[in-house]
Design a protein around this motif. Sequence first.
Motif, PDB file in Angstrom:
ATOM      1  N   SER A   7       0.975  -1.077  -0.100  1.00 50.59           N
ATOM      2  CA  SER A   7       0.011  -0.081   0.109  1.00 50.59           C
ATOM      3  C   SER A   7       0.723   1.307  -0.017  1.00 50.59           C
ATOM      4  O   SER A   7       1.982   1.437   0.607  1.00 50.59           O
ATOM      5  N   ASP A   9       0.427   4.009   1.509  1.00 50.43           N
ATOM      6  CA  ASP A   9       0.442   4.468   2.956  1.00 50.43           C
ATOM      7  C   ASP A   9       1.205   3.768   3.953  1.00 50.43           C
ATOM      8  O   ASP A   9       1.138   3.769   5.152  1.00 50.43           O
ATOM      9  N   SER A  10       1.784   2.419   3.264  1.00 48.17           N
ATOM     10  CA  SER A  10       2.178   1.337   4.412  1.00 48.17           C
ATOM     11  C   SER A  10       3.626   1.800   5.188  1.00 48.17           C
ATOM     12  O   SER A  10       4.309   2.328   4.464  1.00 48.17           O
ATOM     13  N   LYS A  11       3.602   1.280   6.380  1.00 45.33           N
ATOM     14  CA  LYS A  11       4.787   1.523   6.916  1.00 45.33           C
ATOM     15  C   LYS A  11       6.052   0.872   6.466  1.00 45.33           C
ATOM     16  O   LYS A  11       7.231   1.390   6.378  1.00 45.33           O
ATOM     17  N   GLU A  12       5.814  -0.452   5.682  1.00 41.27           N
ATOM     18  CA  GLU A  12       7.073  -0.940   5.079  1.00 41.27           C
ATOM     19  C   GLU A  12       7.585  -0.194   3.880  1.00 41.27           C
ATOM     20  O   GLU A  12       8.593   0.098   3.669  1.00 41.27           O
ATOM     21  N   ARG A  14       7.396   3.346   3.761  1.00 40.83           N
ATOM     22  CA  ARG A  14       7.865   4.338   4.279  1.00 40.83           C
ATOM     23  C   ARG A  14       9.169   4.052   4.543  1.00 40.83           C
ATOM     24  O   ARG A  14      10.377   4.744   4.168  1.00 40.83           O
ATOM     25  N   GLU A  15       9.334   2.897   5.023  1.00 38.78           N
ATOM     26  CA  GLU A  15      10.772   2.266   5.708  1.00 38.78           C
ATOM     27  C   GLU A  15      11.596   2.237   4.412  1.00 38.78           C
ATOM     28  O   GLU A  15      12.937   2.402   4.426  1.00 38.78           O
ATOM     29  N   LYS A  16      11.079   1.768   3.436  1.00 38.82           N
ATOM     30  CA  LYS A  16      11.906   1.416   2.151  1.00 38.82           C
ATOM     31  C   LYS A  16      12.310   2.772   1.448  1.00 38.82           C
ATOM     32  O   LYS A  16      13.538   2.880   1.114  1.00 38.82           O
ATOM     33  N   ARG A  17      11.499   3.748   1.543  1.00 36.66           N
ATOM     34  CA  ARG A  17      11.768   4.950   0.985  1.00 36.66           C
ATOM     35  C   ARG A  17      12.762   5.731   1.704  1.00 36.66           C
ATOM     36  O   ARG A  17      13.773   6.323   1.501  1.00 36.66           O
ATOM     37  N   ASP A  18      12.820   5.379   3.021  1.00 36.03           N
ATOM     38  CA  ASP A  18      13.736   6.002   4.006  1.00 36.03           C
ATOM     39  C   ASP A  18      15.102   5.497   3.723  1.00 36.03           C
ATOM     40  O   ASP A  18      15.989   6.190   3.726  1.00 36.03           O
TER      41      ASP A  18
END
Length: 102
Positions: A7, A9-12, A14-18
């Motif tokens: 998704s 908006d998923s945490k996963e 966001r973590e990959k983008r970071d």
Amino acid sequence: MEKKYISKDSKELREKRDLLEKMKDILDPNVNHPTHYNKTGIEAIEGIKGSMDINEYRGFLKGNVLKYLWRYEYKLKPLEDLKKAKWYLDKLIESVEGENEK
């Protein structure tokens, strides 16, 4: 093998983008986060963004994309200017994507 969808908006995600941003900084710090743009602990781009409304900020980003594309052929490091143009274009895309997700 079954495909896995993430998704937006998923945490996963966001973590990959970071992680990707951290890797970019390591590989090319002069493009992504030059030290001379963060002397006070605030990234210059964040200060600029905070001083403008959304349309002004997007105009600023677009202007920088055009500036770096305009002059890259005349510089000693043309690839670095192309990467800077991409960096500003990515910021512009993030701004538009963020609006579309609301």
